[in-house]
Design a protein around this motif. Sequence first.
Motif, mmCIF file in Angstrom:
data_model
loop_
_atom_site.group_PDB
_atom_site.id
_atom_site.type_symbol
_atom_site.label_atom_id
_atom_site.label_comp_id
_atom_site.label_asym_id
_atom_site.label_seq_id
_atom_site.Cartn_x
_atom_site.Cartn_y
_atom_site.Cartn_z
ATOM 1 N N CYS A 1 1.537 -1.047 -0.430
ATOM 2 C CA CYS A 1 0.042 0.236 0.138
ATOM 3 C C CYS A 1 0.446 1.221 0.333
ATOM 4 N N ASP B 1 -3.789 -3.024 5.202
ATOM 5 C CA ASP B 1 -4.272 -2.178 4.559
ATOM 6 C C ASP B 1 -4.262 -0.789 4.146
ATOM 7 N N PRO C 1 -4.206 3.189 -7.051
ATOM 8 C CA PRO C 1 -4.408 2.315 -6.089
ATOM 9 C C PRO C 1 -5.642 2.813 -5.056
ATOM 10 N N ASN C 2 -6.278 3.745 -4.766
ATOM 11 C CA ASN C 2 -7.403 4.190 -3.951
ATOM 12 C C ASN C 2 -8.845 4.347 -4.398
ATOM 13 N N TRP D 1 -12.799 1.997 -9.935
ATOM 14 C CA TRP D 1 -11.988 1.160 -9.125
ATOM 15 C C TRP D 1 -11.851 -0.280 -8.549
ATOM 16 N N VAL E 1 -9.444 -2.996 -10.047
ATOM 17 C CA VAL E 1 -8.541 -4.526 -9.560
ATOM 18 C C VAL E 1 -9.179 -5.416 -9.844
ATOM 19 N N TYR F 1 -2.162 -8.633 -2.835
ATOM 20 C CA TYR F 1 -2.532 -7.063 -3.483
ATOM 21 C C TYR F 1 -4.225 -6.947 -3.999
ATOM 22 N N LYS G 1 -7.163 -5.276 -1.937
ATOM 23 C CA LYS G 1 -7.710 -3.960 -2.653
ATOM 24 C C LYS G 1 -9.116 -3.706 -2.688
ATOM 25 N N GLU H 1 -10.345 -3.911 0.842
ATOM 26 C CA GLU H 1 -10.746 -2.305 1.507
ATOM 27 C C GLU H 1 -11.809 -1.640 0.593
#
Length: 463
Positions: free
Chosen positions: A36, A67, A316-317, A411, A415, A436, A440, A443
């Motif tokens: 992360c 996370d 990534p977020n 997102w 992913v 990974y 995610k 998250e």
Amino acid sequence: MSNSISCQIADGREAAAFFEAHPHIDAVDIIFTNMCGVPRGKRLRRHEVIGVYENGRYLPGSAAVVDITGRDTEETGLVWEDGDADRLLRPLPGSLVPAPWLGPDAAQFLTGFYELDGTAHDLDPRHVLGKVIERLMAIGLTPVVAVELEFYLVDQARDGNGQLQPARGLRNPHRSDDIQVYGLRELEDFKPFFDDLYTACDAQGIPLESAISEYAAGQFEITLRHRPDALRACDEAIMYKRLVKGVAVKHGLEATFMAKPFAESAGNGMHLHISMEDATGHNAFASDAAEGTDLLRHAIGGMQAALGDSFAIFAPNANSYRRFKANSYAPVASTWGVNNRTVSLRIPAGPPASRHVEHRVCGADANPYLAVAAVLAGMHHGIVNQIDPGAPVVGNGYEAESSGPKMPSNWFAAVDQFRQSALMQDYLGARFVEMYAIVKQTEQERFFALVPELDYSWYLRNA
């Protein structure tokens, strides 16, 4: 012990020499950066550090899959099922440096993550990057990398409506409310911050160069010099982000690298400038032609082909996806061009010997090790398969038709595509891709389980 290029380990002589030169230091942070991108570790006393250089330091294996909030990701099966067993942190050569923003007695060093038998841990992003670099070196190419990061300086306190606000200047307590791109007054207003930043970077050996006021109030970018050592370039990016945040706090400010802090202002990007050295040490992309060599074109073709599959690394977020907006200097398609900031993959202007590509997709919230690994994977894929990128975009790239794969629009899609990608599994490792993706996806569940204030504003009375 693994012989990967990422597995160089410092020995005790380096630490002994450091403490001889800095006898006053007695608080040393040991740093590991997981997938992360958040530095984690321990604070040690001086007398403990030599032991780390000789034998390593234990850290639970679950640290590799916490996370972004630091919470365990039990869904990986690497917490309770594993007994939360220890692994080893081993120090990286040349990374033991003072941390002057923490005081005259403070220092830090970076580490790699290892199994107890000395094997490189396959979920350590630095080891993931090392494996990709080795594949390029196997075909006679060494990546030369510079990491360019944008950030905002903001107030530690919110405004009367609870909103984030750009910081007031330190020399002149003015709070800018306009863009003032390339403004010199904005640099002058924050000169005490920048002075301390450059001093701290010099103390840590981070090659910091020119600073600019970026395309929003309170937004800045400082150049890190390119390195013919991609691992070191990413180490320095990790150190730099921590340093910027620490120096900001010292001045009563907050520095943020989140991708989109303000809805109506420019986002924070991480632009990756990359060329390739050949076996003679010359730039293999160098060319009198502005479009570069065939090798450069193939590298661009590969980056285009890999863009969708690696997008979960570049963005990534949840907040990352707010940055991608037409006419915002953030790219929205897998386009390329020459001297054109409206495309994703830009060949900057410059003399023939400097020919390289600027990858403009990543947010500043991306993990530098993983972002560079994904970009280099795409370049290697394009070079070995001689992928044609098509014609470069001329003019407004936001209006151009892209011949490459589509960028994921959200997102969840990113992913999912990353998890299913045979290309990413090949280059980054199947287990890494799976872990990974699980982190995610966990998250995502945690993020959307929360009820934000906006829900009440929109739906409490109206639904």
